[in-house]
Design an enzyme around this catalytic site. Structure first.
Site, PDB file in Angstrom:
ATOM      1  N   LYS A 113       0.884  -1.180   0.000  1.00  0.00           N
ATOM      2  CA  LYS A 113       0.000   0.000   0.000  1.00  0.00           C
ATOM      3  C   LYS A 113       0.912   1.218   0.000  1.00  0.00           C
ATOM      4  O   LYS A 113       1.422   1.637   1.027  1.00  0.00           O
ATOM      5  CB  LYS A 113      -0.893  -0.018   1.249  1.00  0.00           C
ATOM      6  N   GLU A 164       9.640   1.959  10.682  1.00  0.00           N
ATOM      7  CA  GLU A 164      10.707   2.950  10.510  1.00  0.00           C
ATOM      8  C   GLU A 164      10.025   4.314  10.510  1.00  0.00           C
ATOM      9  O   GLU A 164       9.268   4.641   9.614  1.00  0.00           O
ATOM     10  CB  GLU A 164      11.455   2.668   9.205  1.00  0.00           C
TER      11      GLU A 164
HETATM   12  P1  NAI Z   1       1.775   8.739   7.277  1.00  0.00           P
HETATM   13  O1  NAI Z   1       2.456   8.014   8.371  1.00  0.00           O
HETATM   14  O2  NAI Z   1       0.376   9.190   7.518  1.00  0.00           O
HETATM   15  O3  NAI Z   1       1.780   7.867   5.944  1.00  0.00           O
HETATM   16  C1  NAI Z   1       2.681   6.808   5.645  1.00  0.00           C
HETATM   17  C2  NAI Z   1       1.911   5.671   5.014  1.00  0.00           C
HETATM   18  O4  NAI Z   1       1.046   5.094   5.975  1.00  0.00           O
HETATM   19  C3  NAI Z   1       1.000   6.073   3.852  1.00  0.00           C
HETATM   20  O5  NAI Z   1       1.009   5.041   2.887  1.00  0.00           O
HETATM   21  C4  NAI Z   1      -0.354   6.178   4.505  1.00  0.00           C
HETATM   22  O6  NAI Z   1      -1.420   6.014   3.613  1.00  0.00           O
HETATM   23  C5  NAI Z   1      -0.296   5.052   5.509  1.00  0.00           C
HETATM   24  N1  NAI Z   1      -1.147   5.184   6.679  1.00  0.00           N
HETATM   25  C6  NAI Z   1      -1.454   6.300   7.377  1.00  0.00           C
HETATM   26  N2  NAI Z   1      -2.245   6.005   8.417  1.00  0.00           N
HETATM   27  C7  NAI Z   1      -2.452   4.668   8.404  1.00  0.00           C
HETATM   28  C8  NAI Z   1      -3.194   3.758   9.222  1.00  0.00           C
HETATM   29  N3  NAI Z   1      -3.889   4.163  10.288  1.00  0.00           N
HETATM   30  N4  NAI Z   1      -3.176   2.437   8.917  1.00  0.00           N
HETATM   31  C9  NAI Z   1      -2.462   2.008   7.855  1.00  0.00           C
HETATM   32  N5  NAI Z   1      -1.776   2.811   7.038  1.00  0.00           N
HETATM   33  C10 NAI Z   1      -1.761   4.138   7.297  1.00  0.00           C
HETATM   34  O7  NAI Z   1       2.693   9.957   6.867  1.00  0.00           O
HETATM   35  P2  NAI Z   1       2.281  11.251   5.994  1.00  0.00           P
HETATM   36  O8  NAI Z   1       0.926  11.741   6.401  1.00  0.00           O
HETATM   37  O9  NAI Z   1       2.479  10.932   4.579  1.00  0.00           O
HETATM   38  O10 NAI Z   1       3.375  12.287   6.488  1.00  0.00           O
HETATM   39  C11 NAI Z   1       3.241  12.856   7.800  1.00  0.00           C
HETATM   40  C12 NAI Z   1       4.562  12.971   8.496  1.00  0.00           C
HETATM   41  O11 NAI Z   1       5.180  11.704   8.593  1.00  0.00           O
HETATM   42  C13 NAI Z   1       5.607  13.826   7.815  1.00  0.00           C
HETATM   43  O12 NAI Z   1       5.415  15.180   8.099  1.00  0.00           O
HETATM   44  C14 NAI Z   1       6.877  13.287   8.411  1.00  0.00           C
HETATM   45  O13 NAI Z   1       7.125  13.898   9.651  1.00  0.00           O
HETATM   46  C15 NAI Z   1       6.575  11.825   8.631  1.00  0.00           C
HETATM   47  N6  NAI Z   1       7.139  10.979   7.570  1.00  0.00           N
HETATM   48  C16 NAI Z   1       8.197  10.171   7.857  1.00  0.00           C
HETATM   49  C17 NAI Z   1       8.766   9.392   6.868  1.00  0.00           C
HETATM   50  C18 NAI Z   1       9.933   8.524   7.117  1.00  0.00           C
HETATM   51  O14 NAI Z   1      10.705   8.260   6.196  1.00  0.00           O
HETATM   52  N7  NAI Z   1      10.102   7.978   8.302  1.00  0.00           N
HETATM   53  C19 NAI Z   1       8.279   9.416   5.492  1.00  0.00           C
HETATM   54  C20 NAI Z   1       7.136  10.261   5.289  1.00  0.00           C
HETATM   55  C21 NAI Z   1       6.603  11.005   6.310  1.00  0.00           C
END
Ligand code: NAI
Ligand code: MG
Length: 488
Positions: free
Chosen positions: A173, A248
């Site tokens: 996903k 991660e």
């Molecule tokens: P997110 O954590 O919401 O999204 C990452 C993935 O998880 C996406 O594919 C999303 O659709 C999925 N996801 C979100 N909520 C979920 C749930 N409850 N159950 C299953 N899947 C779920 O991150 P987002 O909104 O894209 O970015 C927000 C913040 O996350 C950024 O501002 C940054 O601080 C952090 N981030 C960290 C990353 C890293 O490399 N560790 C990468 C991208 C964002």
């Protein structure tokens, strides 16, 4: 407009509910494709396809799986330019960076392809007479992989290469902001001769498509990269089924510069730590810890270099800083700049949106000095081009400040003193420590977080065990009538 369906069981299929959403180019702000809006029924189909794929894939010899991964690596290299262009169109990061990633990700598939037939159990010399005991490593089954928007194909490779080598199959996903590259990538598997159903991708939003994947009772493990809050939710949901997880989750990594450092190298390290990828990397060196004796001259030199950064079209070779990837992320970065000002930090560079660029999602490279480690700008992940500069007195002070955050993904140390380099690498609470360099990663070396930055490791020998479970087999070598009421 181009449309992308889910990739299930070897072909592209329309979403069960018939709903689509647009994906945008962050540089222009324009929608360029429609993506299937997945729901629980799509996940159901994909898991069924991955289970069918598992029958075939896990029955292959490890060597045969390894050869398939080698063939895949060839196709990735042949397609690296096209894949990089799609990444840039969806996430706005520099083409130069994305192309180096798409070329490089072939190495993960090669490395784990090579490792596939080198996973050996052990014959265990037990204390029991008359029983032979050995271990075998077995795949988990169907693995769910949830990826973010910053480096979609690279972060997928870290999971998928190890999982496939171990004999698992996958339901992926990708982020709702950057689904296209993963879908295009799926077509390479057929070319490389993989059975249908080994890899499947369901696109859509976190709660609509991600959550049902995590909740699915026949998904054995979730490998997640993203926000700490998202990771926490995944972990909580997975806990209800005692499901394996690896997470991660980003960081607030310190880049620590001592007075004996090679200044120009350290300045470049600080720049690469925070302005590369417009600060949108989990390993961003977002806290710059400067020994007080070098603070002022270091900041001066840093600003000289940062001011030269060219902002603009990520496809152009001379661009250094591109747009922020998503509208929400753009607002978040600007909010943190306001929070830092309100907390009393001093903005010495940038601090505003960039005028005159298309798309309206550019933030100036921004530097705050006078930051104390208790401020939100020093504690919370911004994920943008915003640097918090914090002074320190000596080694103990540096260690105390560096470790006083909830995260522990990475850390940088700049010093010519080898003893100090070794002491610091031991004392810093982070999964990766770089000395006199920053942002070095490889398929050969384990990567992951301490503390709130996650659990589990990706890359290197360690990572394949994240996708295997060990079984202990006991075989009696002589028939005996043991007392059945006492443990053997
Ligand atoms: P997110 O954590 O919401 O999204 C990452 C993935 O998880 C996406 O594919 C999303 O659709 C999925 N996801 C979100 N909520 C979920 C749930 N409850 N159950 C299953 N899947 C779920 O991150 P987002 O909104 O894209 O970015 C927000 C913040 O996350 C950024 O501002 C940054 O601080 C952090 N981030 C960290 C990353 C890293 O490399 N560790 C990468 C991208 C964002
Ligand atoms: Mg989100």
């Amino acid at each position: 407009m181009q449309r992308y369906g889910h990739f299930i069981g070897g072909s592209f299929v329309d979403p069960a509910e018939g709903e689509w959403f647009e994906t945008k180019n962050p540089y222009t702000g324009e929608a360029w494709a429609e993506i299937a809006r997945g729901t629980k029924s799509d996940i159901e189909k994909a898991v069924a396809a991955a289970e069918a794929g598992f029958e075939e894939w896990s029955a292959l010899t490890p060597s045969a799986r390894g050869k398939a991964l080698y063939r895949l690596a060839e196709h990735i290299e042949a397609d690296a330019e096209r894949l990089a262009e799609i990444e840039v169109r969806d996430n706005g990061k520099l083409y130069a960076e994305m192309f180096s990633q798409t070329k490089y990700l072939a190495e993960w598939y090669r490395y784990y392809g090579g490792l596939a037939d080198k996973i050996e159990g052990a014959v265990i010399p037990t204390d029991k007479g008359g029983i032979f005991n050995f271990t075998r490593y077995e795949p988990l089954g169907v693995v769910g992989m949830i990826t973010p928007w910053n480096s979609p194909l690279l972060l997928l490779a870290w999971k998928l290469a190890a999982a496939l080598a171990a004999g698992n199959t996958a339901v992926i996903k990708p982020s709702e902001f950057t689904s296209a590259s993963t879908l295009e990538f799926m077509t390479l598997f057929e070319k490389a001769g993989f059975p249908a159903g080994v890899v499947n991708t369901v696109t859509g939003f976190g709660l609509e498509a991600g959550a049902p994947l995590v909740e699915h009772p026949r998904v054995s493990k979730i490998a997640f990269t993203g926000s700490d809050i998202g990771g926490q939710k995944v972990y909580e949901t997975a806990a209800k089924q005692i499901k394996h997880v690896s997470l991660e989750l980003g960081g607030k990594s310190p880049n620590v510069v001592f007075e004996d450092a090679e200044i120009d190298a350290a300045v470049m390290g600080a720049i690469s730590g925070i302005f590369a990828a417009t600060g949108q990397t989990c390993i961003a060196g977002s806290r710059l810890l400067l020994q007080r004796s070098l603070h002022d001259r270091f900041v001066e030199r840093l600003l000289e270099v940062a001011r030269e950064a060219k902002i603009g079209d990520p496809m152009l070779a001379d661009t250094n800083v591109g747009p922020v990837t998503t509208p929400a992320q753009y607002r978040k970065v600007l909010d943190y700049i306001e929070i830092a000002r309100a907390e009393g930090a001093k903005c010495v560079l940038g601090g505003k949106p960039v005028e005159g660029q298309p798309g309206g999602q550019f933030v100036e490279p921004t530097v705050f000095t006078g930051v104390s480690n208790e401020m939100r700008i020093a504690q919370e992940e911004v994920f943008g081009p915003v640097l918090a500069v914090i002074p320190f007195e000596d080694e103990d002070d540096a260690v105390r400040i560096a470790n006083a955050v909830d995260f522990g993904l990475a850390a940088g140390v700049w010093t010519k003193d080898m003893g100090r380099a070794l002491r610091m690498s031991e004392r810093l609470r982070a999964g990766t420590v770089w000395v006199n360099t920053y942002r070095a990663i490889s398929y050969t070396s384990p990567f992951g977080g301490f503390k709130r930055s996650g659990i589990g490791r990706e890359s290197g020998l360690e990572a394949i065990k994240e996708y295997l479970q060990v079984k202990s087999v006991w075989i009696a070598t002589e028939t005996s009538v043991a007392n059945p009421f006492i443990i053997r």
